[in-house]
Design a protein around this motif. Structure first.
Motif, PDB file in Angstrom:
ATOM      1  N   ALA A 116      -3.255  -8.084 -19.922  1.00 54.59           N
ATOM      2  CA  ALA A 116      -3.717  -7.749 -18.575  1.00 54.59           C
ATOM      3  C   ALA A 116      -2.508  -7.401 -17.732  1.00 54.59           C
ATOM      4  CB  ALA A 116      -4.458  -8.938 -17.974  1.00 54.59           C
ATOM      5  N   PRO A 117      -2.662  -6.510 -16.750  1.00 58.49           N
ATOM      6  CA  PRO A 117      -1.521  -6.190 -15.907  1.00 58.49           C
ATOM      7  C   PRO A 117      -1.064  -7.420 -15.129  1.00 58.49           C
ATOM      8  CG  PRO A 117      -3.525  -5.156 -15.068  1.00 58.49           C
ATOM      9  CD  PRO A 117      -3.867  -5.809 -16.365  1.00 58.49           C
ATOM     10  N   SER A 118       0.217  -7.533 -14.982  1.00 57.66           N
ATOM     11  CA  SER A 118       0.780  -8.642 -14.213  1.00 57.66           C
ATOM     12  C   SER A 118       0.347  -8.509 -12.762  1.00 57.66           C
ATOM     13  CB  SER A 118       2.298  -8.582 -14.307  1.00 57.66           C
ATOM     14  OG  SER A 118       2.888  -9.377 -13.317  1.00 57.66           O
ATOM     15  N   PRO A 119       0.033  -9.621 -12.079  1.00 62.15           N
ATOM     16  CA  PRO A 119      -0.330  -9.544 -10.665  1.00 62.15           C
ATOM     17  C   PRO A 119       0.763  -8.874  -9.833  1.00 62.15           C
ATOM     18  CG  PRO A 119      -0.830 -11.716 -11.519  1.00 62.15           C
ATOM     19  CD  PRO A 119      -0.086 -10.974 -12.596  1.00 62.15           C
ATOM     20  N   ALA A 120       2.019  -8.984 -10.263  1.00 64.15           N
ATOM     21  CA  ALA A 120       3.114  -8.352  -9.527  1.00 64.15           C
ATOM     22  C   ALA A 120       3.063  -6.833  -9.654  1.00 64.15           C
ATOM     23  CB  ALA A 120       4.460  -8.875 -10.021  1.00 64.15           C
ATOM     24  N   ASP A 121       2.313  -6.319 -10.650  1.00 59.84           N
ATOM     25  CA  ASP A 121       2.206  -4.877 -10.840  1.00 59.84           C
ATOM     26  C   ASP A 121       1.100  -4.255 -10.005  1.00 59.84           C
ATOM     27  OD1 ASP A 121       4.251  -5.042 -12.676  1.00 59.84           O
ATOM     28  OD2 ASP A 121       2.918  -5.129 -14.402  1.00 59.84           O
ATOM     29  N   THR A 122       0.238  -5.059  -9.421  1.00 61.50           N
ATOM     30  CA  THR A 122      -0.833  -4.529  -8.597  1.00 61.50           C
ATOM     31  C   THR A 122      -0.311  -4.277  -7.186  1.00 61.50           C
ATOM     32  OG1 THR A 122      -1.591  -6.690  -7.809  1.00 61.50           O
ATOM     33  CG2 THR A 122      -2.537  -5.896  -9.902  1.00 61.50           C
ATOM     34  N   PHE A 123      -1.012  -3.478  -6.443  1.00 62.31           N
ATOM     35  CA  PHE A 123      -0.601  -3.205  -5.068  1.00 62.31           C
ATOM     36  C   PHE A 123      -0.517  -4.504  -4.270  1.00 62.31           C
ATOM     37  CE2 PHE A 123      -1.195  -2.132  -0.638  1.00 62.31           C
ATOM     38  CZ  PHE A 123      -0.330  -1.057  -0.479  1.00 62.31           C
ATOM     39  N   THR A 124      -1.549  -5.316  -4.365  1.00 61.45           N
ATOM     40  CA  THR A 124      -1.581  -6.579  -3.628  1.00 61.45           C
ATOM     41  C   THR A 124      -0.447  -7.498  -4.072  1.00 61.45           C
ATOM     42  OG1 THR A 124      -3.972  -6.370  -3.394  1.00 61.45           O
ATOM     43  CG2 THR A 124      -3.038  -8.566  -3.044  1.00 61.45           C
ATOM     44  N   GLY A 125      -0.180  -7.558  -5.351  1.00 63.74           N
ATOM     45  CA  GLY A 125       0.916  -8.369  -5.867  1.00 63.74           C
ATOM     46  C   GLY A 125       2.270  -7.891  -5.373  1.00 63.74           C
TER      47      GLY A 125
ATOM     48  N   LYS B  61      -6.355   7.765  12.062  1.00 64.03           N
ATOM     49  CA  LYS B  61      -5.376   6.777  12.530  1.00 64.03           C
ATOM     50  C   LYS B  61      -5.675   5.377  11.991  1.00 64.03           C
ATOM     51  CE  LYS B  61      -4.539   9.462  16.674  1.00 64.03           C
ATOM     52  NZ  LYS B  61      -4.813   9.596  18.086  1.00 64.03           N
ATOM     53  N   SER B  62      -6.321   5.320  10.853  1.00 64.43           N
ATOM     54  CA  SER B  62      -6.623   4.027  10.237  1.00 64.43           C
ATOM     55  C   SER B  62      -5.331   3.321   9.846  1.00 64.43           C
ATOM     56  CB  SER B  62      -7.460   4.226   8.972  1.00 64.43           C
ATOM     57  OG  SER B  62      -8.672   4.857   9.279  1.00 64.43           O
ATOM     58  N   PRO B  63      -5.291   2.015   9.991  1.00 63.79           N
ATOM     59  CA  PRO B  63      -4.104   1.268   9.562  1.00 63.79           C
ATOM     60  C   PRO B  63      -3.915   1.396   8.049  1.00 63.79           C
ATOM     61  CG  PRO B  63      -5.647  -0.167  10.738  1.00 63.79           C
ATOM     62  CD  PRO B  63      -6.312   1.146  10.560  1.00 63.79           C
ATOM     63  N   PHE B  64      -2.666   1.311   7.608  1.00 63.83           N
ATOM     64  CA  PHE B  64      -2.376   1.337   6.180  1.00 63.83           C
ATOM     65  C   PHE B  64      -1.108   0.552   5.908  1.00 63.83           C
ATOM     66  CE2 PHE B  64      -0.371   5.153   7.923  1.00 63.83           C
ATOM     67  CZ  PHE B  64       0.891   5.179   7.335  1.00 63.83           C
ATOM     68  N   THR B  65      -0.911   0.248   4.645  1.00 63.13           N
ATOM     69  CA  THR B  65       0.276  -0.473   4.194  1.00 63.13           C
ATOM     70  C   THR B  65       1.016   0.393   3.194  1.00 63.13           C
ATOM     71  OG1 THR B  65      -0.787  -2.615   4.528  1.00 63.13           O
ATOM     72  CG2 THR B  65       1.091  -2.565   3.021  1.00 63.13           C
ATOM     73  N   LEU B  66       2.323   0.454   3.354  1.00 56.73           N
ATOM     74  CA  LEU B  66       3.203   1.152   2.422  1.00 56.73           C
ATOM     75  C   LEU B  66       4.009   0.076   1.704  1.00 56.73           C
ATOM     76  CD1 LEU B  66       5.337   4.274   3.035  1.00 56.73           C
ATOM     77  CD2 LEU B  66       6.455   2.215   2.201  1.00 56.73           C
ATOM     78  N   VAL B  67       4.095   0.189   0.384  1.00 59.14           N
ATOM     79  CA  VAL B  67       4.922  -0.723  -0.404  1.00 59.14           C
ATOM     80  C   VAL B  67       5.832   0.121  -1.284  1.00 59.14           C
ATOM     81  CG1 VAL B  67       3.264  -1.012  -2.303  1.00 59.14           C
ATOM     82  CG2 VAL B  67       4.908  -2.812  -1.840  1.00 59.14           C
ATOM     83  N   ALA B  68       7.073  -0.337  -1.438  1.00 59.64           N
ATOM     84  CA  ALA B  68       8.046   0.408  -2.240  1.00 59.64           C
ATOM     85  C   ALA B  68       9.078  -0.557  -2.796  1.00 59.64           C
ATOM     86  CB  ALA B  68       8.738   1.474  -1.389  1.00 59.64           C
TER      87      ALA B  68
ATOM     88  N   GLU C 196       3.893   3.510  -2.662  1.00 56.48           N
ATOM     89  CA  GLU C 196       2.432   3.542  -2.750  1.00 56.48           C
ATOM     90  C   GLU C 196       1.858   3.127  -1.402  1.00 56.48           C
ATOM     91  OE1 GLU C 196      -1.031   1.634  -5.643  1.00 56.48           O
ATOM     92  OE2 GLU C 196       1.046   1.003  -5.897  1.00 56.48           O
ATOM     93  N   VAL C 197       0.702   3.677  -1.049  1.00 54.47           N
ATOM     94  CA  VAL C 197       0.034   3.321   0.203  1.00 54.47           C
ATOM     95  C   VAL C 197      -1.415   2.936  -0.053  1.00 54.47           C
ATOM     96  CG1 VAL C 197       1.471   4.689   1.772  1.00 54.47           C
ATOM     97  CG2 VAL C 197      -0.515   5.750   0.690  1.00 54.47           C
ATOM     98  N   ARG C 198      -1.917   2.071   0.811  1.00 56.18           N
ATOM     99  CA  ARG C 198      -3.336   1.724   0.865  1.00 56.18           C
ATOM    100  C   ARG C 198      -3.660   1.598   2.326  1.00 56.18           C
ATOM    101  NH1 ARG C 198      -4.531  -0.883  -4.240  1.00 56.18           N
ATOM    102  NH2 ARG C 198      -3.905   0.766  -5.643  1.00 56.18           N
ATOM    103  N   ALA C 199      -4.630   2.112   2.873  1.00 58.34           N
ATOM    104  CA  ALA C 199      -5.605   3.087   2.458  1.00 58.34           C
ATOM    105  C   ALA C 199      -4.924   4.463   2.383  1.00 58.34           C
ATOM    106  CB  ALA C 199      -6.742   3.120   3.472  1.00 58.34           C
ATOM    107  N   PRO C 200      -5.208   5.187   1.317  1.00 62.20           N
ATOM    108  CA  PRO C 200      -4.505   6.444   1.087  1.00 62.20           C
ATOM    109  C   PRO C 200      -5.073   7.628   1.902  1.00 62.20           C
ATOM    110  CG  PRO C 200      -5.960   5.971  -0.748  1.00 62.20           C
ATOM    111  CD  PRO C 200      -6.059   4.800   0.193  1.00 62.20           C
ATOM    112  N   THR C 201      -4.970   7.528   3.211  1.00 67.41           N
ATOM    113  CA  THR C 201      -5.414   8.620   4.085  1.00 67.41           C
ATOM    114  C   THR C 201      -4.391   9.753   4.014  1.00 67.41           C
ATOM    115  OG1 THR C 201      -4.227   7.772   5.999  1.00 67.41           O
ATOM    116  CG2 THR C 201      -6.484   6.963   5.671  1.00 67.41           C
ATOM    117  N   ALA C 202      -4.721  10.880   4.580  1.00 68.65           N
ATOM    118  CA  ALA C 202      -3.788  12.009   4.610  1.00 68.65           C
ATOM    119  C   ALA C 202      -2.505  11.625   5.353  1.00 68.65           C
ATOM    120  CB  ALA C 202      -4.446  13.226   5.265  1.00 68.65           C
ATOM    121  N   VAL C 203      -2.642  10.887   6.450  1.00 65.44           N
ATOM    122  CA  VAL C 203      -1.464  10.463   7.222  1.00 65.44           C
ATOM    123  C   VAL C 203      -0.616   9.515   6.385  1.00 65.44           C
ATOM    124  CG1 VAL C 203      -0.701   9.186   9.269  1.00 65.44           C
ATOM    125  CG2 VAL C 203      -2.577  10.832   9.459  1.00 65.44           C
TER     126      VAL C 203
END
Length: 131
Positions: free
Chosen positions: A18-27, A72-79, A91-98
């Motif tokens: 199974a993918p490691s939790p650290a590999d998921t966006f939330t992780g 203008k929905s809120p989103f999170t960027l992780v890198a 990677e971003v969630r929610a993946p809106t155009a902005v």
């Protein structure tokens, strides 16, 4: 015979890694928040935002374009920031155009070299964006 095949398939499925939790966006977000709250976090955040603040604001404005119709929905960027300051695995969630536009610009920037972590070659970072 059919029962044997089904059992064999189920047994094979249960041994798949199974993918490691650290590999998921939330992780990844969770790990970045832990690092940010750790001993190296505040100092690096200060360096990071000193270099990133104005370009981030400018990029977000450019990505918004026509403000009347932009999502203008809120989103999170992780890198992950490499040892030489280059962003990876952006990677971003929610993946809106902005959000995707900002992620694309973010991916091209260079940041201050992050502190070395004992368990990782890169430094995780997350940014919550709301307008």
């Amino acid at each position: 015979m059919l029962m044997f095949i089904a059992t064999a398939l189920l047994a094979g499925a249960s041994t798949a890694a199974a993918p490691s939790p650290a590999d998921t966006f939330t992780g990844r977000v969770y790990r970045a928040k832990l690092v940010e709250a750790g001993p190296t976090g505040p100092a690096y955040q200060k360096q990071f935002w000193a270099k990133t603040g104005n370009p981030m604001t400018d990029a977000l404005r450019a990505c918004l374009g026509n403000r009347a119709t932009a999502d203008k929905s809120p989103f999170t960027l992780v890198a992950d920031i490499s040892a030489d300051g280059h962003p990876m695995n952006v990677e971003v969630r929610a993946p809106t155009a902005v959000a995707k536009c900002l992620a694309s610009q973010f991916s091209a920037w260079t940041f201050p070299a992050p502190p070395k972590l004992p368990d990782s070659a890169s430094y995780p970072i997350e940014i919550d964006v709301s307008m």
